[in-house]
Design a protein around this motif. Structure first.
Motif, PDB file in Angstrom:
ATOM      1  N   ASP A   6       0.812  -1.216   0.000  1.00  0.00           N
ATOM      2  CA  ASP A   6       0.000   0.000   0.000  1.00  0.00           C
ATOM      3  C   ASP A   6       0.844   1.263   0.000  1.00  0.00           C
ATOM      4  N   HIS A   7       2.048   1.118   0.532  1.00  0.00           N
ATOM      5  CA  HIS A   7       2.874   2.313   0.663  1.00  0.00           C
ATOM      6  C   HIS A   7       3.434   2.725  -0.692  1.00  0.00           C
ATOM      7  N   ASP A   8       3.305   3.983  -1.021  1.00  0.00           N
ATOM      8  CA  ASP A   8       3.756   4.465  -2.317  1.00  0.00           C
ATOM      9  C   ASP A   8       5.168   5.005  -2.194  1.00  0.00           C
ATOM     10  N   ASN A   9       6.102   4.299  -2.819  1.00  0.00           N
ATOM     11  CA  ASN A   9       7.502   4.701  -2.718  1.00  0.00           C
ATOM     12  C   ASN A   9       7.953   5.540  -3.898  1.00  0.00           C
ATOM     13  N   ALA A  10       7.014   5.957  -4.715  1.00  0.00           N
ATOM     14  CA  ALA A  10       7.389   6.650  -5.946  1.00  0.00           C
ATOM     15  C   ALA A  10       8.025   8.003  -5.634  1.00  0.00           C
ATOM     16  N   LEU A  11       9.176   8.259  -6.227  1.00  0.00           N
ATOM     17  CA  LEU A  11       9.817   9.562  -6.103  1.00  0.00           C
ATOM     18  C   LEU A  11       9.323  10.489  -7.206  1.00  0.00           C
ATOM     19  N   ALA A  12       9.001   9.907  -8.349  1.00  0.00           N
ATOM     20  CA  ALA A  12       8.470  10.695  -9.451  1.00  0.00           C
ATOM     21  C   ALA A  12       7.720   9.765 -10.383  1.00  0.00           C
ATOM     22  N   ARG A  30       8.366   5.744 -14.109  1.00  0.00           N
ATOM     23  CA  ARG A  30       8.172   5.714 -12.664  1.00  0.00           C
ATOM     24  C   ARG A  30       9.536   5.572 -12.009  1.00  0.00           C
ATOM     25  N   LEU A  31       9.824   6.476 -11.106  1.00  0.00           N
ATOM     26  CA  LEU A  31      11.066   6.401 -10.339  1.00  0.00           C
ATOM     27  C   LEU A  31      10.676   6.093  -8.910  1.00  0.00           C
ATOM     28  N   GLU A  32      11.151   4.997  -8.391  1.00  0.00           N
ATOM     29  CA  GLU A  32      10.707   4.635  -7.047  1.00  0.00           C
ATOM     30  C   GLU A  32      11.866   4.083  -6.225  1.00  0.00           C
ATOM     31  N   ARG A  33      11.687   4.190  -4.932  1.00  0.00           N
ATOM     32  CA  ARG A  33      12.659   3.613  -4.022  1.00  0.00           C
ATOM     33  C   ARG A  33      12.126   2.266  -3.574  1.00  0.00           C
ATOM     34  N   LEU A  60      20.934   4.340 -19.516  1.00  0.00           N
ATOM     35  CA  LEU A  60      20.562   3.713 -18.254  1.00  0.00           C
ATOM     36  C   LEU A  60      20.730   4.665 -17.081  1.00  0.00           C
ATOM     37  N   LYS A  61      21.631   5.634 -17.226  1.00  0.00           N
ATOM     38  CA  LYS A  61      21.923   6.482 -16.074  1.00  0.00           C
ATOM     39  C   LYS A  61      20.906   7.594 -15.895  1.00  0.00           C
ATOM     40  N   THR A  62      20.039   7.800 -16.874  1.00  0.00           N
ATOM     41  CA  THR A  62      19.065   8.881 -16.753  1.00  0.00           C
ATOM     42  C   THR A  62      17.973   8.490 -15.763  1.00  0.00           C
ATOM     43  N   LEU A  63      17.846   9.299 -14.707  1.00  0.00           N
ATOM     44  CA  LEU A  63      16.848   9.006 -13.695  1.00  0.00           C
ATOM     45  C   LEU A  63      15.546   9.735 -13.964  1.00  0.00           C
ATOM     46  N   LEU A  64      15.651  10.884 -14.636  1.00  0.00           N
ATOM     47  CA  LEU A  64      14.477  11.730 -14.821  1.00  0.00           C
ATOM     48  C   LEU A  64      14.648  12.443 -16.152  1.00  0.00           C
ATOM     49  N   PRO A  65      13.618  12.418 -17.029  1.00  0.00           N
ATOM     50  CA  PRO A  65      13.742  13.145 -18.299  1.00  0.00           C
ATOM     51  C   PRO A  65      13.721  14.643 -18.036  1.00  0.00           C
ATOM     52  N   ALA A  66      13.884  15.442 -19.078  1.00  0.00           N
ATOM     53  CA  ALA A  66      13.885  16.889 -18.902  1.00  0.00           C
ATOM     54  C   ALA A  66      12.569  17.339 -18.288  1.00  0.00           C
TER      55      ALA A  66
END
Lengths: 166, 516
Positions: free
Chosen positions: B172-178, B262-265, B327-333
């Motif tokens: 249930d816990h949302d770990n999404a950073l973006a 989706r970027l998540e921890r 692969l190293k891109t965590l977040l697009p522009a």
């Protein structure tokens, strides 16, 4: 750039072996000789382009001889190295000078290499690599026995240092 | 890892095979490539002999190649097996010579899943297992090509989740950073991808028409379209057309790349990026591999106030293995504020280190950049002018035009490049910024700096500036602080990474005597 607390990098303590000057000079002469001989032979064989080829050969020879006369002694003044208990510190270059520092705890491999010319002058190159793809340190122009001892000492020190060096 | 799981892992030492459909997928893929290559070859051969004959030759060759592939892929499948033991992951593969590779589980740092559309139809994924070490020859990765998606996910969890047992998963816990914000697409057409795609499209039209021997007709046809306008307008029109095509292409590519982003921890100390419309990718990054963050602002994106976030991590080699650069891109522009926020969250910092105020560089750095700008304009202009004097006066006008137009542009770039320079320390991070076409702000963990390189050219020595390079095991391997003041830069470097540089510094004698 002189302020109250102005600092600069001090030169590393040790100079490279004096035979390195001759080694560098022979290497420069050898690398000059190859294109000069090729151009001169071509000039002797190909009639129509003879003068151009010989002029080119002369120009290459002049530049090469100039470098061989001038650069090695400059390099000798600049190239210095030092190994303390904590770090390897090297200065190289001439026109572009470069100081490289790698702490002992981050050193991964220590290699010695001796090319044919280096063997002739009883010299060796010690290459110290770290986990960085761009952090390798080369100490060229060391007496080969000194280099072997140095590599051994560095290997012992780095093996005794904990951590995965990244 | 609990007792039960450990026993289970220990017993789980059966050799496993890849999914049998691997053979099918690879043969189908090869057949597609073959068909794509066969057509132009057939048309090429048709120039010298009848069409049916050319096609017969090509079809025969293709059938033979396909048969060989089927056999080879079947053999490869039969010979490939892998095993996930308690200590090691092993893979045996190879067509003629069996390669045996094994990785210590302790050293595994990444497990990335990719699936292209064809593989997705069959529900298969490719799994890359990496140790994150810089080794020549690429011996530090294992590639399972291909396994079912369920098996891939299971392996990924098993290999990366070292502490999963202690931190139970909470669905249930949302770990999404973006997560994807569709509005980000507005930054796609301003990237450098757009003009590149436009040029590629124009080139492709020419190339394909040449295969069919119709290049002249295409050029004539284009000439007809622009019959009523002058040549300069035609060029402008074509450039606009190519740009528009490039922009559309960039939008399409962006959607393909970033759909479902989706970027998540994840529990177990990993950051995971999953994305992709047709080809889905899942990249997991262990946090202890992370040495920092790079905020990248290509010119067009920067003018729109946006930035991209890349990871600076060990084991994401940039050179040599071009396929994996994205692969190293965590977040697009995205908008600069969002980028800073995500960067801070990824690093678990309250304040984004990339947003810290940075020290400006000395004026000599600006003089240097202005000098480069004037040289870069002056040399071509001078060559044009000399040629003009020797050959035709038209070139003199061209030279004058270039000088008038390009000089302000170059000066603007130079001033912008100088404004971009900066360095500083923000908490545990060393921050350096440079670049104008591609401005990059790197925040590097100070403990991740594993050496310094100081460079000084003859001109830099005279101007009292130097370039400091922090070497690190991560990312590009070295990050520059360009043209910092000599004394100030060295003091800064000595302070940023304690006990590394300090022993080699000495005070400058007041009667300034420069070293050799």
């Amino acid at each position: 750039m002189t302020g109250e607390n102005a600092v600069r990098l001090r030169p590393p303590r040790n100079a490279v072996d004096e035979r390195a000057v001759t080694w560098w000079r022979s290497r420069l002469l050898a690398t000059t000789a190859v294109p000069v001989v090729v151009l001169a032979v071509l000039g002797a064989l190909i009639g129509p382009a003879r003068s151009w080829l010989l002029i080119a050969a002369g120009a290459v020879a002049a530049v090469g001889l100039g470098c061989a006369a001038f650069l090695p002694s400059w390099w000798f003044r600049v190239h210095r190295w030092e190994v303390t208990d904590d770090a390897v510190y090297v200065r190289t270059g001439a026109f572009w000078q470069e100081w490289r520092i790698a702490p002992m705890s981050r050193i991964q491999t220590v290699d010695t290499s001796r090319g044919p010319l280096e063997q002739l002058f009883r010299l060796a190159t010690v290459t110290v690599t770290t986990a960085s793809s761009k952090g390798a340190i080369r100490i060229a122009g060391l007496d080969h026995e000194l280099a072997a001892g140095l590599a051994e000492r560095l290997t012992v020190i780095t093996q005794a240092t904990p951590g995965d060096a990244t | 890892m609990s007792e039960d799981r450990a026993v289970e892992a220990y017993q789980d030492t059966d050799w496993l095979r890849l999914d049998p459909r691997t053979v099918l997928v690879r043969v189908v893929l090869f057949a597609g490539v073959l068909a794509g290559a066969a057509l132009p070859v057939a048309f090429g051969l048709a120039g010298s002999r009848p069409l049916w004959q050319a096609f017969a030759w090509v079809a025969g060759g293709a059938a033979l190649a396909l048969a060989v592939t089927v056999v080879a892929e079947t053999v490869r499948f039969r010979r490939t097996r892998y095993r996930v033991g308690r200590e090691r992951v092993e893979l045996h593969t190879g067509l003629l010579v069996v390669q045996r590779r094994s990785l210590g589980r302790e050293r595994i740092r990444s497990a990335d899943l990719t699936a292209n559309p064809l593989q997705r139809v069959f529900g298969l994924v490719k799994l890359r297992i990496g140790t994150g070490e810089h080794t020549s020859g690429g011996e530090s990765t294992l590639e399972l090509d291909l396994v079912t998606r369920a098996e891939g996910e299971r392996l990924r969890h098993e290999l990366l989740a070292r502490v999963t047992a202690t931190a139970p998963e909470d669905p249930d816990h949302d770990n999404a950073l973006a997560v994807l914000d569709p509005r980000w697409i507005r930054y796609a057409p301003v990237s450098f991808v757009a003009p590149a795609l436009g040029g590629a499209a124009a080139g492709a039209v020419m190339q394909v028409s040449e295969w069919f021997g119709a290049q002249g007709e295409v050029i004539d046809w284009i000439g007809d379209r622009f019959r009523d306008v002058s040549v300069p307008w035609m060029i402008v029109g074509l450039i606009l057309l190519a740009t528009a095509a490039g922009a559309v292409g960039a939008l399409g590519l962006w959607v393909e790349m970033w759909w479902n982003y989706r970027l998540e921890r994840e529990p177990g100390g990993t950051v995971r990026v999953s994305r992709g419309l047709f080809t889905t990718r899942s990249v997991s990054l262990e946090e202890r591999r992370l040495r920092g963050i790079e905020l990248v602002e290509p010119l067009g994106v920067r003018l729109c106030g946006a930035a991209r976030v890349d990871a600076v991590a060990t084991g994401l080699s940039e050179s040599g293995d071009d396929r994996h650069t994205d692969l190293k891109t965590l977040l697009p522009a995205v908008g600069r504020e969002t980028a800073d926020r995500v960067a801070a969250q990824v690093l678990r910092e309250p304040e984004p280190p990339t947003g810290a105020p940075l020290a400006a560089h000395p004026r000599a750095a600006r003089t240097r950049r202005l000098g480069w700008a004037l040289w870069s304009v002056g040399v071509p202009v001078a060559i044009l002018a000399v040629l003009g004097l020797l050959l035709t006066p038209v070139l003199l006008y061209v030279a004058a035009g270039c000088a008038v137009v390009l000089t302000p542009v170059a000066v603007l770039f130079a001033l912008d490049a100088y404004r971009g320079l900066g360095h500083g320390v923000s908490g545990a991070y060393l921050v350096t910024r440079s670049g104008t076409l591609r401005r990059a702000t790197v925040a590097l963990q100070r403990s991740g700096v594993i050496g310094w390189t100081v460079k000084q050219s003859y001109f830099q020595r005279r101007a009292g500036i130097l370039t400091l390079t922090a070497t690190t095991a991560a990312g590009a391997g070295a990050y520059d602080i360009l043209d910092a003041g000599q004394s100030q830069g060295l003091t800064f470097a000595a302070g940023a990474v304690p006990e590394l540089l300090a022993p080699f510094l000495e005070p400058v004698p007041t009667t300034e005597a420069r070293s050799t």
